[in-house]
Design an enzyme around this catalytic site. Structure first.
Site, short mmCIF file in Angstrom:
data_model
loop_
_atom_site.label_atom_id
_atom_site.label_comp_id
_atom_site.label_asym_id
_atom_site.label_seq_id
_atom_site.Cartn_x
_atom_site.Cartn_y
_atom_site.Cartn_z
N GLY A 53 0.86 -1.18 0.00
CA GLY A 53 0.00 0.00 0.00
C GLY A 53 0.89 1.22 0.00
O GLY A 53 1.87 1.28 -0.74
N GLU A 54 0.60 2.14 0.87
CA GLU A 54 1.40 3.36 0.98
C GLU A 54 1.94 3.40 2.41
O GLU A 54 1.19 3.61 3.36
CB GLU A 54 0.48 4.55 0.66
CG GLU A 54 1.18 5.87 0.61
CD GLU A 54 2.34 5.90 -0.37
OE1 GLU A 54 2.19 5.40 -1.50
OE2 GLU A 54 3.41 6.41 0.01
N SER A 55 3.26 3.19 2.52
CA SER A 55 3.84 3.00 3.85
C SER A 55 3.67 4.23 4.76
O SER A 55 3.45 4.08 5.96
CB SER A 55 5.31 2.61 3.75
OG SER A 55 6.01 3.53 2.96
N CYS A 60 6.08 -5.51 0.34
CA CYS A 60 6.23 -4.16 -0.23
C CYS A 60 6.14 -3.08 0.85
O CYS A 60 7.04 -2.97 1.67
CB CYS A 60 5.23 -3.98 -1.36
SG CYS A 60 5.78 -2.77 -2.55
N ARG A 75 12.63 3.43 -0.12
CA ARG A 75 11.32 3.36 -0.79
C ARG A 75 11.48 3.59 -2.29
O ARG A 75 12.32 4.38 -2.72
CB ARG A 75 10.39 4.44 -0.23
CG ARG A 75 10.02 4.20 1.20
CD ARG A 75 9.15 5.33 1.71
NE ARG A 75 7.85 5.32 1.09
CZ ARG A 75 7.16 6.43 0.80
NH1 ARG A 75 7.64 7.62 1.07
NH2 ARG A 75 5.97 6.33 0.26
N ILE A 113 5.77 -3.35 -7.62
CA ILE A 113 5.02 -2.11 -7.81
C ILE A 113 5.64 -1.04 -6.91
O ILE A 113 5.48 -1.08 -5.70
CB ILE A 113 3.53 -2.30 -7.45
CG1 ILE A 113 2.93 -3.43 -8.29
CG2 ILE A 113 2.75 -1.00 -7.68
CD1 ILE A 113 1.54 -3.85 -7.88
N ARG A 114 6.38 -0.15 -7.50
CA ARG A 114 7.10 0.88 -6.73
C ARG A 114 7.73 0.24 -5.47
O ARG A 114 7.53 0.67 -4.34
CB ARG A 114 6.17 2.05 -6.37
CG ARG A 114 5.73 2.83 -7.61
CD ARG A 114 4.71 3.90 -7.30
NE ARG A 114 3.47 3.34 -6.80
CZ ARG A 114 3.02 3.50 -5.56
NH1 ARG A 114 3.70 4.21 -4.69
NH2 ARG A 114 1.89 2.95 -5.20
N HIS A 150 4.94 -8.53 -4.61
CA HIS A 150 3.56 -8.84 -4.21
C HIS A 150 3.15 -10.26 -4.60
O HIS A 150 2.45 -10.43 -5.61
CB HIS A 150 2.60 -7.87 -4.91
CG HIS A 150 2.60 -6.49 -4.36
ND1 HIS A 150 1.77 -6.10 -3.34
CD2 HIS A 150 3.34 -5.42 -4.68
CE1 HIS A 150 1.99 -4.83 -3.06
NE2 HIS A 150 2.94 -4.39 -3.86
N GLU A 154 0.86 -12.08 -3.47
CA GLU A 154 -0.61 -12.24 -3.42
C GLU A 154 -1.26 -11.85 -4.75
O GLU A 154 -2.32 -12.37 -5.10
CB GLU A 154 -1.19 -11.44 -2.23
CG GLU A 154 -1.35 -9.94 -2.42
CD GLU A 154 -0.05 -9.14 -2.38
OE1 GLU A 154 1.04 -9.72 -2.22
OE2 GLU A 154 -0.14 -7.91 -2.56
N1 GLN Z 1 6.08 2.68 -2.77
C1 GLN Z 1 5.15 2.34 -1.73
C2 GLN Z 1 5.60 2.94 -0.40
O1 GLN Z 1 6.62 3.51 -0.34
C3 GLN Z 1 5.04 0.84 -1.60
C4 GLN Z 1 4.37 0.27 -2.82
C5 GLN Z 1 3.63 -0.99 -2.58
O2 GLN Z 1 3.36 -1.41 -1.45
N2 GLN Z 1 3.25 -1.61 -3.66
O3 GLN Z 1 4.92 2.86 0.56
#
Ligand code: GLN
Length: 191
Positions: A46-48, A77, A104, A134-135, A170, A172
């Site tokens: 998600g978004e940390s 992630c 990150r 993903i990022r 990921h 999942e």
């Molecule tokens: N780039 C996101 C972060 O810094 C992590 C991306 C993800 O969980 N797919 O939180």
């Protein structure tokens, strides 16, 4: 067995589906007291920074750290970022469950939201899986207690420290359950 999935933000639903597939009952965890009902926890992607703020607001830090003394935690992630010892490029408080330092979005354009092939071994059995990035965070350094289970381009992408596992991609999203199975089912006797 019941395993919690931290459901404050991010991609938690697919982790629940993966857990169900391997015969584990997933429990959505939105409040710290819900940790009392489970024997392990998944921290999703998600978004940390957002997740960290919500964890702080909900009072998750202390109970989650003490939960992790007794039970395994799996982070993917953003979950890996939150489980790290130090985040080199962000002002966020990690839990320090894995002795790794992460950056990150550390793969930048190289494998920015891409799928690669990953080969690794668990308990002497070889696996070849898809890794959806993903990022993704990059593990830029790690301590002696860390067991690197898989690498990509000279950097660890699956790590184990004590009973906890962190994954920069990921599994999942590709319905890969082997790592959930490893941490929550097969590895329980080795802790
Ligand atoms: N780039 C996101 C972060 O810094 C992590 C991306 C993800 O969980 N797919 O939180």
């Amino acid at each position: 067995m019941k395993i919690g999935v931290l459901a404050l933000q991010g991609n938690y639903e697919m982790h629940s589906q993966v857990l169900e597939k391997i015969g584990i009952e997933p429990i959505t965890v939105r409040y710290p007291h819900e940790l009392d009902t489970v024997e392990g926890l998944v921290i999703p992607g998600g978004e940390s920074t957002t997740m960290s703020k919500l964890m702080n607001r909900m009072g998750f830090y202390k109970p989650l750290k003490s939960f992790a003394n007794d039970y395994p935690v799996l982070g993917t992630c953003a979950g890996l970022i939150l489980m790290s010892e130090k985040v080199v490029d962000a002002d966020l408080e990690p839990l320090g469950l894995l002795d790794v330092q992460v950056e990150r979005n550390g793969y930048g354009r190289q494998i920015n939201s891409n799928t690669i092939n990953i080969e690794f071994e668990l308990n002497n059995v070889g696996y070849n899986i898809r890794g959806s990035f993903i990022r993704a965070p990059k593990i830029v350094s790690y301590g002696n207690s860390v067991n690197v289970l898989a690498m990509y381009d000279e950097f660890p992408i699956i790590v184990k420290d004590n009973k906890h596992v962190g994954i920069s991609f990921h599994p999942e999203l590709d319905n890969i359950s082997i790592l959930h199975e490893y941490i929550f089912l097969s590895d329980r006797t080795n802790n």
